[in-house]
Design a protein around this motif. Structure first.
Motif, PDB file in Angstrom:
ATOM      1  N   MET A   1      29.182  58.714  60.235  1.00 46.51           N
ATOM      2  CA  MET A   1      28.839  59.197  61.570  1.00 46.51           C
ATOM      3  C   MET A   1      27.664  60.170  61.498  1.00 46.51           C
ATOM      4  SD  MET A   1      31.992  59.823  64.126  1.00 46.51           S
ATOM      5  CE  MET A   1      32.944  60.902  63.083  1.00 46.51           C
ATOM      6  N   ILE A   2      26.925  60.222  62.584  1.00 42.62           N
ATOM      7  CA  ILE A   2      25.817  61.169  62.683  1.00 42.62           C
ATOM      8  C   ILE A   2      26.150  62.164  63.794  1.00 42.62           C
ATOM      9  CG2 ILE A   2      23.376  61.420  63.307  1.00 42.62           C
ATOM     10  CD1 ILE A   2      22.962  58.606  62.091  1.00 42.62           C
ATOM     11  N   VAL A   3      25.934  63.430  63.512  1.00 43.59           N
ATOM     12  CA  VAL A   3      26.180  64.417  64.560  1.00 43.59           C
ATOM     13  C   VAL A   3      24.883  65.135  64.908  1.00 43.59           C
ATOM     14  CG1 VAL A   3      28.621  64.828  64.079  1.00 43.59           C
ATOM     15  CG2 VAL A   3      26.892  66.145  62.854  1.00 43.59           C
ATOM     16  N   GLU A   4      24.792  65.525  66.178  1.00 42.94           N
ATOM     17  CA  GLU A   4      23.633  66.257  66.630  1.00 42.94           C
ATOM     18  C   GLU A   4      24.039  67.723  66.772  1.00 42.94           C
ATOM     19  OE1 GLU A   4      21.673  63.749  69.515  1.00 42.94           O
ATOM     20  OE2 GLU A   4      20.645  65.551  70.225  1.00 42.94           O
ATOM     21  N   VAL A   5      23.227  68.608  66.188  1.00 43.64           N
ATOM     22  CA  VAL A   5      23.613  70.010  66.107  1.00 43.64           C
ATOM     23  C   VAL A   5      22.551  70.898  66.753  1.00 43.64           C
ATOM     24  CG1 VAL A   5      24.162  71.899  64.507  1.00 43.64           C
ATOM     25  CG2 VAL A   5      24.900  69.561  63.975  1.00 43.64           C
ATOM     26  N   ALA A   6      23.007  71.860  67.553  1.00 46.93           N
ATOM     27  CA  ALA A   6      22.095  72.860  68.127  1.00 46.93           C
ATOM     28  C   ALA A   6      22.299  74.175  67.383  1.00 46.93           C
ATOM     29  CB  ALA A   6      22.381  73.049  69.615  1.00 46.93           C
ATOM     30  N   PHE A   7      21.197  74.869  67.103  1.00 53.60           N
ATOM     31  CA  PHE A   7      21.280  76.171  66.433  1.00 53.60           C
ATOM     32  C   PHE A   7      20.844  77.277  67.382  1.00 53.60           C
ATOM     33  CE2 PHE A   7      20.660  73.154  62.930  1.00 53.60           C
ATOM     34  CZ  PHE A   7      21.709  73.532  62.090  1.00 53.60           C
ATOM     35  N   PRO A  20      29.732  63.635  56.274  1.00 52.67           N
ATOM     36  CA  PRO A  20      30.275  62.951  55.094  1.00 52.67           C
ATOM     37  C   PRO A  20      31.686  62.435  55.374  1.00 52.67           C
ATOM     38  CG  PRO A  20      29.457  65.138  54.535  1.00 52.67           C
ATOM     39  CD  PRO A  20      29.473  65.045  56.016  1.00 52.67           C
ATOM     40  N   SER A  21      32.062  61.346  54.715  1.00 45.41           N
ATOM     41  CA  SER A  21      33.351  60.708  55.009  1.00 45.41           C
ATOM     42  C   SER A  21      34.526  61.629  54.705  1.00 45.41           C
ATOM     43  CB  SER A  21      33.480  59.405  54.226  1.00 45.41           C
ATOM     44  OG  SER A  21      33.178  59.666  52.870  1.00 45.41           O
ATOM     45  N   LEU A  59      18.202  62.221  56.600  1.00 45.74           N
ATOM     46  CA  LEU A  59      19.116  63.202  57.185  1.00 45.74           C
ATOM     47  C   LEU A  59      19.927  63.900  56.098  1.00 45.74           C
ATOM     48  CD1 LEU A  59      20.552  61.429  60.373  1.00 45.74           C
ATOM     49  CD2 LEU A  59      18.496  62.821  60.113  1.00 45.74           C
ATOM     50  N   LYS A  60      20.171  65.175  56.315  1.00 42.13           N
ATOM     51  CA  LYS A  60      21.006  65.931  55.382  1.00 42.13           C
ATOM     52  C   LYS A  60      22.455  65.859  55.835  1.00 42.13           C
ATOM     53  CE  LYS A  60      17.433  69.121  53.934  1.00 42.13           C
ATOM     54  NZ  LYS A  60      16.740  70.304  54.433  1.00 42.13           N
ATOM     55  N   GLU A  61      23.328  66.315  54.944  1.00 42.34           N
ATOM     56  CA  GLU A  61      24.752  66.258  55.270  1.00 42.34           C
ATOM     57  C   GLU A  61      25.268  67.605  55.771  1.00 42.34           C
ATOM     58  OE1 GLU A  61      26.984  64.873  51.931  1.00 42.34           O
ATOM     59  OE2 GLU A  61      26.415  62.785  52.284  1.00 42.34           O
ATOM     60  N   ILE A  62      26.217  67.516  56.666  1.00 43.43           N
ATOM     61  CA  ILE A  62      26.931  68.709  57.132  1.00 43.43           C
ATOM     62  C   ILE A  62      27.667  69.313  55.934  1.00 43.43           C
ATOM     63  CG2 ILE A  62      28.979  69.376  58.482  1.00 43.43           C
ATOM     64  CD1 ILE A  62      26.732  68.905  60.347  1.00 43.43           C
ATOM     65  N   SER A  63      27.621  70.645  55.773  1.00 42.97           N
ATOM     66  CA  SER A  63      28.309  71.241  54.630  1.00 42.97           C
ATOM     67  C   SER A  63      29.768  71.560  54.935  1.00 42.97           C
ATOM     68  CB  SER A  63      27.639  72.536  54.197  1.00 42.97           C
ATOM     69  OG  SER A  63      26.300  72.575  54.549  1.00 42.97           O
TER      70      SER A  63
END
Ligand code: ADP
Ligand code: ZN
Ligand code: ZN
Length: 663
Positions: A1-7, A20-21, A59-63
């Motif tokens: 999945m891809i997520v869109e993130v606001a900072f 990541p799975s 794209l980088k991965e969510i930590s």
């Protein structure tokens, strides 16, 4: 999945990451916090969208995923999105403005903290019956309570508006919903809180204001989120209280300037509250004795529902108000005249009988204006109808709104006298004059400088109540407070000071302040006196406020706004450029004007560039451009297309303020 993130950064973008799975067991939804690699580090961000597919390249991965449930519900997300567009801010910044500091810092829980205790006002009984006017107003609210509607409750001071608020809240609670009540300043309206506490004893009430510690704020926010608190009373940022089942939003003193935030994101809590009501489909009640021109105009047009409480409860009389015409006061030299003879006499007799007084100066005078002592004429800009400021270096009078310039004037254009003086002093000057004239007196000053420090306001209010202070000097901040039993003199040092300033809302603010002052002392047990010093005793603002005649004030003020195409007939956007180098700030302001000036089919007008009323701040020069728009959404889009979303323009700091308020 891809997520869109606001900072929470001033960038107009959201960023895509791969989830990541290992995280997919968690239900990731918009409103959840994540940690993600950003620039050289890892940053907390907010998921605003979840995409099932898309280009994963680069794209980088969510930590880390911080929450299993969203911390921001979908309505608030929608609200912050609107806010970002309307106030020219980043979505992430708006999201961060909507949540407590500890949530922004990634905290999940908080140790239970001591609650702020404001005791119920047990003397505040529920009246057996509403007055006929209250009955009419409440009937209308009840009939239209199930959907989004904006009510403007226009009621003179002490007409029983609070009782209407209480009934509306009761109605929401009866229907299983929650209620949000916004007030301008908690410390000055503890009465409101204690009345609510008394009326709703078995209901959780959260009080949100700037005096809370981060932990307390987080705790209250959680209570609202979990449904433990069903009423929230709070200042500006409480407009984001995370209720999921909101039944009514009330904005007390809707005209108050303190609802406008003066740093990024520069939102107006009343206007956001109305949008929130629209999103939640819940009614919004605006209340005031002196509504903002914008709100009253909309009510007149039928966009809002106008409810009126024209009389005071028990038909109490107006206080004894006296106007001192400063033009007839004898002066020594060119010293600014702070106290007229009659006011000095009043203060002396007050001190002799050991009573207390409050003195208002409705602005901290940063800008001097040129006034004729003989006829009271104020030198004004022919284009903007606001007072001109004298610049000693340029030896010119300059309009801070449109940059109109003229030679120094030494003869009054109205009466040809030579008695022209520069005016401009603030609350500090009043305090020093008091000590000079009345040695041994104890005073305290309350203005926005003092308010910045936590707890000082409460301390001064308490000391004043305990009579450790004889005279309290302040700006309109002290006009909002409730009655002090031992105060029997209220003085307005210069009622028209704010009439001559660059803010086009000057008349509105002066009217509101004077009405509040007059309204307050009429409630008093001893029936206090009010002394108003002015150079413009005939001015419509002063005349109408003496009689507390808002409709008459409104009809004159709205004409003026119409002619000048000022709000509500337009909306303003202020662009401020700041730089250490005066020329750079000025040049870039002209550059932006040039860029915008080439646009065809304009539904906006550009005023300026001109120096900011406070031309230099913390070592930086400030230049303003004002855009007067008839179609805000399209003007904002255009601005965005032409200069983009940025906090710097070609190396110069840029501040965009939509619906600006001068303070
Ligand atoms: P406002 O909010 O308009 O300034 P308040 O709500 O403070 O006015 O009302 C002024 C006073 O009148 C309060 O002491 C309140 O308890 C009282 N009051 C309000 N409604 C009624 C009523 N229907 N009957 C009797 N007293 C009332
Ligand atoms: Zn001008
Ligand atoms: Zn004159």
């Amino acid at each position: 999945m891809i997520v869109e993130v606001a900072f929470g950064l001033p960038v107009d973008k959201t960023f895509k990451y791969i989830l990541p799975s290992s995280f997919s067991s968690k239900k990731i939804t918009p409103g959840v916090r994540v940690r993600a690699p950003f620039r050289s580090g890892v940053k907390i961000g907010y998921v605003v969208d979840v995409l099932k597919e898309g280009n994963r390249e680069g794209l980088k991965e969510i930590s880390e995923v911080l929450d299993s449930r969203p911390v921001i519900n979908s309505d608030i997300l929608q609200l912050t999105w609107w806010m970002a567009i309307h106030y020219y801010s980043a979505w992430g910044e708006c999201i961060e403005a909507s949540i407590p500091g500890l949530v922004r810092k990634g905290r999940k829980t908080v140790k239970p903290h001591k609650e702020i205790s404001i005791k119920p006002d047990i003397n505040f009984k529920k009246p057996r019956r509403l007055t006929p006017a209250q009955e009419r107003a409440f009937k209308t609210i009840r009939e239209k309570f199930n959907a989004f509607n904006v009510f403007l409750l226009f009621g003179v001071t002490a007409s029983g508006k609070t009782e209407i608020y209480l009934r509306a809240v009761e109605l929401a609670l009866d229907r299983g919903k929650s209620a949000l009540v916004l007030v301008p300043e908690i410390a000055l309206s503890p009465q409101t809180v204690s009345r609510f506490k008394n009326r709703f004893r078995n209901i959780g009430i959260s009080v949100l204001h700037s005096g809370l510690t981060e932990a307390q704020r987080f705790q209250e926010w959680n209570k609202i989120k979990d449904g433990e608190s069903r009423i929230c009373i709070g200042t500006r940022s409480a407009v984001f209280a995370p209720f999921v089942n909101l039944g009514v939003i009330i904005i007390d003193e809707e005209h108050e300037v303190s609802y406008k935030q003066d740093e990024r994101p520069r939102y107006h809590a009343r206007d956001l509250a109305i949008i929130r009501g629209k999103i939640f489909n819940c009614p919004v009640i605006l209340g005031s004795a002196t509504p903002s021109l914008e709100s009253y105009y909309k009510a007149k047009k039928g966009e809002y529902i106008l409810l009126e409480l024209p009389h005071r409860i028990k038909r109490k009389k107006l206080p004894d108000v006296k106007i001192i015409d400063l033009r007839s006061e004898k002066r020594r030299g060119l010293k600014p005249l702070v106290f007229s003879q009659p006011l000095k006499v009043e203060i002396q007799s007050l001190l002799d009988r050991k009573a207390q007084a409050m003195l208002f100066l409705n602005r901290r005078g940063f800008s001097t204006s040129l006034v004729c002592l003989k006829c009271g004429y104020v030198i004004k800009c022919p284009r903007c109808e606001i007072s001109l400021t004298y610049h000693s270096r340029a030896k010119r009078l300059i309009c801070h709104h449109c940059n109109y310039k003229t030679e120094k004037i030494s003869i009054c254009p109205q009466c040809q006298s030579r008695y022209l003086i520069y005016r401009g002093f603030g609350t500090q000057k009043v305090v020093s004059e008091l000590h000079r004239l009345f040695p041994g007196i104890t005073t305290a000053r309350l203005d926005s400088d003092v308010l910045r420090k936590r707890g000082v306001l409460e301390k001064i209010i308490q000391e004043f109540r305990d009579h450790k202070i004889d005279i309290l000097v302040g700006t309109q901040i002290i006009a909002k407070g409730h009655d002090f039993p031992n105060v029997d003199l209220v003085g307005v040092i210069l009622a028209d000071l704010s009439l001559n300033i660059i803010d086009f809302r000057a008349g509105e603010r002066t009217f509101s302040l004077l009405t509040q002052v007059a309204g307050r002392s009429g409630r008093g047990r001893r029936g206090g006196r009010v002394i108003i010093q002015t150079y413009n005793p005939e001015h419509y603002t002063i005349q109408t406020s003496l009689k507390q005649d808002y409709p008459s004030f409104y009809s004159q003020e709205i004409e003026r706004r119409k002619i000048l195409e000022l709000p509500p007939f337009s909306q303003l956007i202020k662009l401020e450029l700041r730089h250490k180098d005066q020329n750079k700030a000025e040049q870039k302001a002209y550059r932006i004007k040039e860029l915008l000036g080439g646009v065809a089919n304009r539904d906006f007008e550009i005023l300026g560039p001109a120096p900011h009323p406070v031309p230099r701040l913390r070592g930086e020069y400030r230049w303003d451009l004002i855009i007067k728009s008839k179609n805000l959404a399209s003007t904002l889009r255009l601005l965005y297309n032409i200069i983009g979303f940025r906090i710097r323009f070609e190396g110069v700091k840029l501040i965009v303020d939509v619906d600006p308020y001068e303070d």
